[in-house]
Structures are given as C-alpha cells and as structure tokens.
Write an enzyme that holds these catalytic residues in place. Structure first.
Site, PDB file in Angstrom:
ATOM      1  N   GLU A  52       1.965   3.456  -1.929  1.00 40.00           N
ATOM      2  CA  GLU A  52       1.558   4.678  -2.628  1.00 40.00           C
ATOM      3  C   GLU A  52       0.610   5.545  -1.809  1.00 40.00           C
ATOM      4  O   GLU A  52       0.571   6.760  -1.991  1.00 40.00           O
ATOM      5  CB  GLU A  52       0.863   4.333  -3.939  1.00 40.00           C
ATOM      6  CG  GLU A  52       1.703   3.576  -4.928  1.00 40.00           C
ATOM      7  CD  GLU A  52       0.837   2.996  -6.026  1.00 40.00           C
ATOM      8  OE1 GLU A  52       0.636   3.682  -7.046  1.00 40.00           O
ATOM      9  OE2 GLU A  52       0.332   1.873  -5.855  1.00 40.00           O
ATOM     10  N   TYR A 107       0.509 -15.245   2.128  1.00 45.77           N
ATOM     11  CA  TYR A 107      -0.680 -14.506   1.694  1.00 45.77           C
ATOM     12  C   TYR A 107      -1.606 -15.464   0.951  1.00 45.77           C
ATOM     13  O   TYR A 107      -1.154 -16.207   0.077  1.00 45.77           O
ATOM     14  CB  TYR A 107      -0.265 -13.424   0.698  1.00 45.77           C
ATOM     15  CG  TYR A 107      -0.330 -12.006   1.172  1.00 45.77           C
ATOM     16  CD1 TYR A 107      -1.508 -11.282   1.120  1.00 45.77           C
ATOM     17  CD2 TYR A 107       0.818 -11.363   1.625  1.00 45.77           C
ATOM     18  CE1 TYR A 107      -1.550  -9.952   1.525  1.00 45.77           C
ATOM     19  CE2 TYR A 107       0.790 -10.041   2.026  1.00 45.77           C
ATOM     20  CZ  TYR A 107      -0.402  -9.344   1.973  1.00 45.77           C
ATOM     21  OH  TYR A 107      -0.433  -8.029   2.359  1.00 45.77           O
ATOM     22  N   GLU A 137      -3.113   0.387  16.864  1.00 43.46           N
ATOM     23  CA  GLU A 137      -4.247   0.563  15.955  1.00 43.46           C
ATOM     24  C   GLU A 137      -5.110   1.769  16.313  1.00 43.46           C
ATOM     25  O   GLU A 137      -6.326   1.753  16.171  1.00 43.46           O
ATOM     26  CB  GLU A 137      -5.090  -0.712  15.891  1.00 43.46           C
ATOM     27  CG  GLU A 137      -4.284  -1.912  15.408  1.00 43.46           C
ATOM     28  CD  GLU A 137      -5.108  -3.169  15.209  1.00 43.46           C
ATOM     29  OE1 GLU A 137      -6.331  -3.145  15.460  1.00 43.46           O
ATOM     30  OE2 GLU A 137      -4.534  -4.197  14.786  1.00 43.46           O
ATOM     31  N   GLY A 165      -4.089   6.720  21.187  1.00 45.23           N
ATOM     32  CA  GLY A 165      -3.809   8.113  20.892  1.00 45.23           C
ATOM     33  C   GLY A 165      -3.347   8.289  19.465  1.00 45.23           C
ATOM     34  O   GLY A 165      -3.540   7.415  18.618  1.00 45.23           O
ATOM     35  N   SER A 208       0.812  -1.216   0.000  1.00 46.01           N
ATOM     36  CA  SER A 208       0.000   0.000   0.000  1.00 46.01           C
ATOM     37  C   SER A 208       0.851   1.275   0.000  1.00 46.01           C
ATOM     38  O   SER A 208       0.332   2.371   0.235  1.00 46.01           O
ATOM     39  CB  SER A 208      -0.897   0.016   1.242  1.00 46.01           C
ATOM     40  OG  SER A 208      -0.092  -0.008   2.429  1.00 46.01           O
ATOM     41  N   SER A 219      -0.532   4.595   1.841  1.00 42.57           N
ATOM     42  CA  SER A 219      -0.476   4.475   3.302  1.00 42.57           C
ATOM     43  C   SER A 219       0.531   5.463   3.881  1.00 42.57           C
ATOM     44  O   SER A 219       1.391   5.994   3.172  1.00 42.57           O
ATOM     45  CB  SER A 219      -0.114   3.044   3.715  1.00 42.57           C
ATOM     46  OG  SER A 219       1.125   2.640   3.141  1.00 42.57           O
ATOM     47  N   THR A 220       0.414   5.717   5.187  1.00 43.26           N
ATOM     48  CA  THR A 220       1.234   6.737   5.836  1.00 43.26           C
ATOM     49  C   THR A 220       2.184   6.143   6.860  1.00 43.26           C
ATOM     50  O   THR A 220       1.997   5.016   7.341  1.00 43.26           O
ATOM     51  CB  THR A 220       0.335   7.763   6.549  1.00 43.26           C
ATOM     52  OG1 THR A 220      -0.393   7.108   7.602  1.00 43.26           O
ATOM     53  CG2 THR A 220      -0.638   8.426   5.584  1.00 43.26           C
ATOM     54  N   ARG A 245       2.076  -2.051  12.978  1.00 47.36           N
ATOM     55  CA  ARG A 245       3.319  -2.851  12.940  1.00 47.36           C
ATOM     56  C   ARG A 245       3.527  -3.409  11.537  1.00 47.36           C
ATOM     57  O   ARG A 245       3.597  -4.612  11.301  1.00 47.36           O
ATOM     58  CB  ARG A 245       3.292  -3.981  13.963  1.00 47.36           C
ATOM     59  CG  ARG A 245       3.392  -3.528  15.393  1.00 47.36           C
ATOM     60  CD  ARG A 245       3.376  -4.702  16.369  1.00 47.36           C
ATOM     61  NE  ARG A 245       4.520  -5.581  16.205  1.00 47.36           N
ATOM     62  CZ  ARG A 245       5.695  -5.422  16.820  1.00 47.36           C
ATOM     63  NH1 ARG A 245       5.877  -4.401  17.633  1.00 47.36           N
ATOM     64  NH2 ARG A 245       6.671  -6.272  16.618  1.00 47.36           N
ATOM     65  N   ARG A 247      -9.982  -5.990  -7.433  1.00 43.89           N
ATOM     66  CA  ARG A 247     -11.215  -6.204  -6.668  1.00 43.89           C
ATOM     67  C   ARG A 247     -12.342  -5.282  -7.101  1.00 43.89           C
ATOM     68  O   ARG A 247     -13.512  -5.682  -7.089  1.00 43.89           O
ATOM     69  CB  ARG A 247     -10.966  -6.051  -5.166  1.00 43.89           C
ATOM     70  CG  ARG A 247     -12.201  -6.426  -4.340  1.00 43.89           C
ATOM     71  CD  ARG A 247     -11.965  -6.340  -2.858  1.00 43.89           C
ATOM     72  NE  ARG A 247     -11.666  -4.979  -2.440  1.00 43.89           N
ATOM     73  CZ  ARG A 247     -11.391  -4.644  -1.182  1.00 43.89           C
ATOM     74  NH1 ARG A 247     -11.333  -5.570  -0.252  1.00 43.89           N
ATOM     75  NH2 ARG A 247     -11.134  -3.394  -0.858  1.00 43.89           N
TER      76      ARG A 247
END
Length: 638
Positions: free
Chosen positions: A273, A543, A335, A339, A271, A275-276, A284, A481
C-alpha cells in the site's frame, strides 16, 4: 472476494484522497511531459500521470508517528479492542478476545491510559545554505518545513518509532526535494557533487532495516530526495507485456492503473500500500505472489540509475543478455548507496480470469512444513502459499471478530470436524492460506492436486473464506505495533531464508534462543511465533514475530535489539541468511562481510568508489561507514 477486489478494497477507499499536485505547482507540472524520456516505438506513447492515493504532505493522510493511515488503528476502549476505519475487512469490528490474550501473555494492564505521542513543538534548524536551496528550487519543489523533514528522516524500525515518538533523532534531513523526472534527478545529483551535500533517496518510508535513517554523525547538509512526484507510467507495450514506469510510484497506485487496463504487475509485498517501485528495486523485494509473478529481480527488464559519475543503464531492452556481470544486479539491493533509480522497465501480465482462495489445517507444524516442501519440489505452488505456526495461530485467535481462527473465520461445523472428529489439538495445529490465480480449469486442477498432497500429511481443507481473510490480514498486522508501543510492548518482525533440510531445526533453535535470552535478561512476558511465507526449490523464507512487555526496562529498544541480535546469530549458525527481502541497511551490517566474503565486501567498496567517490549517497548501509572518517578509511583501502 477476488484478488482484484482485495487490491481494490485497499485502493478504492482512498480514491478521494488529496491529489498531491497543488495549484501552486501547475506551471511546473505542465512542463513535465516535455522532460519525459518516452519510447515512441513502445506501442503506447501516452504518459499516464498517476493521481496517487498518498498526497505530497503525507501527514495529511498517514500517521506521522506510526504505520499506515491515520483513520486506521487498533485501539482499546473500556478494555475492549477494536480496529477503526473502513479501509480493511477488520475495520469497525470489535475484537472481544484480544484483551484476555494480551493480559494472559503480556501481562498488560489495559485499564491504564495508553501513552500518547504529542506533535513536536520544535525541529532542528536546517543546515542547508540558502544559496544551495535557491539553486535546488530552480530544479524542483523544496521544503525545509520541520514536519516534512521529520517524517522523511526514518523508516519503520522499532528504533525509528521510538525516536520518532520522543522526537529524539540525532539528525534529520535539512531539506526535502521532489523531482518530477529523470532529468531533474540528474541536475540535483550534479548540484550535490558541486556543493558537497548528501542525498538520501526516499520512497515510501517503509524500510525496516534502518537504510534510510539519517547517519547521526554526518556533518554535511542532508537532502531527502522524495521520489513521489516521479510516479508516471511512461508507456505500456501490450504486445511485449512491458511497461516503463517512474520509480516513485506507490505499489497500490501502480496496480490500480494496470488493473484498469486489464493488466497486473502482481508484486504484492506486505508494504504494498505504501512502498514504491524504486524501493522494491533498492532492497531486492519479494511479494506474496512471487510464485506466479516472481521476485523483483524476475520482474525487472531494464533500470535507469543516476549516480554522481553518470547514468547507469543498459543500451538495449532485451529479455536476457550475456555480456559479463549483470550490473543491474548491482543496483538491485544497493539500498540507495550508489544513486537514484529513476525509471524501470517492468514485466506486466494480463489479469488472471480466475482468482480463488483456500486454506488448510494441519495437525502440527512439522506436517505443514513437509507439505509445503513437497508442493515446492513438484513446483505446484499457487500464487501464494503461507503457513503459520501454532503460536501465531493462537495470536490470530485473539484478533478474531467472529468465530475465527488465525484472523480467518471458521464456522462451527468446521471447528467441530477439525478438533473433535479429526482429533487435532488446538495447541499444536497450524494453518496454511492459499491464493490461486489463472484459468478456471488450471485453478481447479491445481487446487485438487494440492488438497491431495495435503491429505498425505493429515491436512484438512478449511475453506475459501479462511484463505481470503488470512491473506488480507497481512495488510493490518503492521498496525498492531503502534498499539503495542502505547502499552509499553516493544515488538518487531525479522525474516530469513533457509535450505529445506534446515528449516525445522532453525525455527526450533531460534525460538529456544529467544526464550533463553528472555529468561537471562529478566523478560517474563513475551510472544515469539513464526510463519513460512515463500517457497523455492532449494528452501523457504521464515518470518519471526517477537514482542515483550517492556514496562520494567529502562531502555526497552536496546533490550529488544540485543535479543534480536542473538536470534540472528542463531539464524546464521543454523544455515539461514542475513535477510530474505528486508535488506541489510544499518541493522544487519554485523553479518555482511561473513555473508558475502571479504572479496565480496571489497567489490562493493570498489563499486562505491566508481559510482560515488565523494560519498554523496552517504547512507552508511551494508559495508559502508556512517561518517567521513570511516569513509576515508574505506577509500584508503581501495
């Protein structure tokens, strides 16, 4: 093409995208520098305010109803498939083998018009009181626009996508706020405590565990705290090879900025491109090149987290510390339930002088796994080494736009050599893709050694082009998908980690269980495959990809979830984990207690009580309840 150019092929195509800093925000943005906590002893006290590829109004560039960029998608025209746009290697190409595979394996009628997803015409009213909104607006930009709230109400689970397409979320955020710095977040969290509204941290929206989906029964106002304006690089220390970075920065933006300075973070999850950095910490995360750069817990040196009871941060920035339990490891994987992680000190490395791709073909899955295990035992893994099984290999064949195997090109001579001369059965063979990084001599020697090990298990080199295409194909597979849902195919991936001695048995058992569940529930047309994506001394990550024709089922998402739950039960029974890197969220709560033990669960609840006693971060992930009644029960047991 080098790894640098692979990343650049994703980034450069977007350099002209809208800058998220609107003219109306110039006055606020001009004060950002004054708010930053800059370490002037770092060797570089210049703050780099990053111009992100992704604008604040994400819907201008990204699909509001699915994965990725609006101009990039799989589509079927006159029963022939193609991938649109020019952002990826597959862009603009026709896929002549896709339609026959879909018809044969999933029994889809491609002559029918695909489903369309209309833009919502209405949204739930915001529950945020006007006086609270006014106080929030004094801190940062706030929006109660329906689309702004809707696209931050979810991640990327199958259930999320189904509810998004039908505009049926029982709950969406009541407002979105964009803090620009750590101090803004401190003020927002204090305000939430005073007025008792819920905060859900939102990064890239790529979660596949349900972790950021709004709790349906939460009666309090919910504010999505979008971290995307916190995307500055506060300093870079070239001597120590460290950088202090705000956590809202997107993976491709972070890597682009580092590469422009001759450095790399090297963390590339699928991910990457979108995700942060903060999302990586919260889950994690693991990346495709973890063999060289490590998983996120290996890259992190220091974090700063705003909780309702104070700021959690170590007082020193050191490579290791013996000071009791490591509380930053409580933050990593939390998650969003404790905070907001606002800043991170992260390791960086000089850009590798040489990047080289490779690939190998093995006569059977078992041979490929044995090869991967020996490479891991000898700690010879290149930056990335991934093995796809025959079912996934054949699915890749359906996506070829030239004479290709598994999403990668093989010329006619290699095809002839592997199938005719070597005698590999196309119905059994499997493919490994490789990515090497380092000094030229080191890369050459490593490749030579790995090819020699492969030969022991019947492996045959299949070329650099195959490896490169296989590696970059990872970034487009998530787009499939959306097309699947258009034609009533529900599909998803799920992953696990497993000891080496149980890997083969687990893969076989899970596939058997999925097939048995499909037969029992009347699912006739489906696809199940797997790949081995990361390796360790003690085991590996597997996977699974599963999808089926759902046109005859009243509630296909529920059907899918029941089958995946059965598959996860099988994974646990075979010695696998609840998750390797996707996290727990709301989807995998069932197995949390048995995974960590009852004392472990109680430790989690105790941390919650200490850091967030009023449940401001009421995401309901892991062992936490999803409404006030359940939370009251949790508190009463502490």
């Amino acid at each position: 093409m080098s790894a640098a150019s692979v990343s650049s092929s994703i980034v450069n195509a977007n350099e002209n995208s809208n800058n998220r800093t609107d003219d109306s925000d110039k006055n606020k943005m001009s004060s950002v520098k004054k708010k930053r906590d800059v370490n002037t002893n770092s060797g570089n006290d210049t703050i780099i305010k990053v111009k992100s590829v992704i604008p604040r109004r994400r819907q201008e560039l990204l699909k509001w109803w699915g994965w990725g960029y609006k101009d990039s998608k799989f589509e079927v025209v006159d029963q022939a498939a193609r991938f649109t746009g020019d952002r990826y290697l597959i862009g603009g190409k026709t896929l002549p083998h896709f339609a026959p595979w879909v018809v044969q394996n999933l029994n889809i009628d491609l002559s029918k018009l695909p489903k369309t997803t209309p833009l919502p015409t209405s949204y739930p009213d915001s529950r945020l009181p006007s006086n609270v909104r006014e106080e929030l607006e004094k801190i940062a930009l706030v929006s109660v626009d329906g689309m702004d709230r809707l696209i931050r109400a979810h991640g990327q689970t199958l259930s999320d996508m189904a509810q998004l397409r039908s505009n049926s979320f029982p709950r969406i955020p009541d407002a979105v706020i964009w803090p620009e710095c750590h101090e803004d977040v401190v003020k927002i969290v204090a305000l939430a405590t005073r007025h008792q509204f819920v905060i859900i941290p939102f990064g890239g929206g790529t979660s596949v565990s349900g972790s950021i989906t709004c709790p349906a029964r939460e009666p309090r106002p919910i504010v999505a705290l979008d971290t995307s304006e916190m995307n500055s690089i506060l300093w870079i220390d070239r001597d120590q090879l460290l950088a202090r970075v705000q956590t809202g920065i997107v993976g491709q933006d972070l890597e682009r900025e580092m590469r422009a300075r001759g450095l790399t973070v090297g963390h590339e999850p699928d991910s990457y491109e979108f995700s942060t950095l903060g999302g990586w910490v919260a889950t994690r995360a693991s990346g495709m090149k973890k063999n060289t750069y490590g998983n996120i817990e290996d890259l992190i040196v220091q974090t700063k987290t705003v909780t309702p009871t104070g700021v959690l941060e170590k007082s020193c920035r050191v490579p290791r510390i013996s000071c009791g339990p490591e509380w930053e490891h409580v933050v990593m994987g939390s998650e969003g339930c404790f905070g907001v992680v606002t800043e991170v000190t992260i390791k960086v490395r000089p850009l590798p002088p040489v990047t080289r791709y490779g690939s190998l073909v093995f006569p059977a899955w078992e041979r490929g796994v044995a090869f991967e295990r020996e490479v891991a035992e000898k700690r010879l893994q290149p930056s990335s080494i991934r093995l796809m099984d025959n079912d996934q290999f054949r699915f890749g064949l359906a996506l070829k736009f030239e004479s290709s195997w598994g999403g990668v090109i093989l010329d006619g001579l290699k095809h002839l050599y592997i199938t005719r001369i070597k005698g590999f059965d196309p119905a059994k063979l499997c493919v490994v893709t490789l990515l090497f990084e380092g000094e030229a001599e080191e890369v050459t020697e490593r490749e030579k050694t790995i090819n020699a090990i492969a030969a022991k298990y019947g492996g045959v080199p299949a070329g650099a082009t195959n490896g490169e295409r296989g590696y970059t194909f990872t970034f487009v597979i998530a787009y499939i998908r959306d097309l699947a849902l258009d034609y009533s195919v529900v599909a998803e991936s799920f992953e696990t980690s497993v000891p080496w001695d149980r890997a083969l048995a687990l893969c076989a058992a899970v596939k058997r269980r999925v097939r048995a569940e499909c037969e029992r529930r009347g699912v006739r047309h489906y696809h199940i495959s797997c790949r081995l994506t990361q390796t360790y001394d003690a085991g590996c990550c597997i996977y699974f990809y599963f999808g089926f024709n759902s046109s005859s089922f009243k509630d296909p998402v529920a059907m899918y979830e029941k089958i995946e739950e059965a598959a996860r039960d099988e994974i646990i029974d075979c010695g696998g984990s609840i998750s390797h890197h996707h996290g727990v969220g709301k989807l995998r709560k069932k197995w949390y207690k048995d995974t960590v033990s009852e004392p472990g669960r109680r430790l989690l609840l105790a941390a919650k009580q200490t850091l967030d006693p009023d449940n401001i971060f009421a995401l309901g992930n892991m062992a936490f309840g999803e409404d006030q009644h359940e939370e009251a029960i949790v508190k009463s047991k502490l």
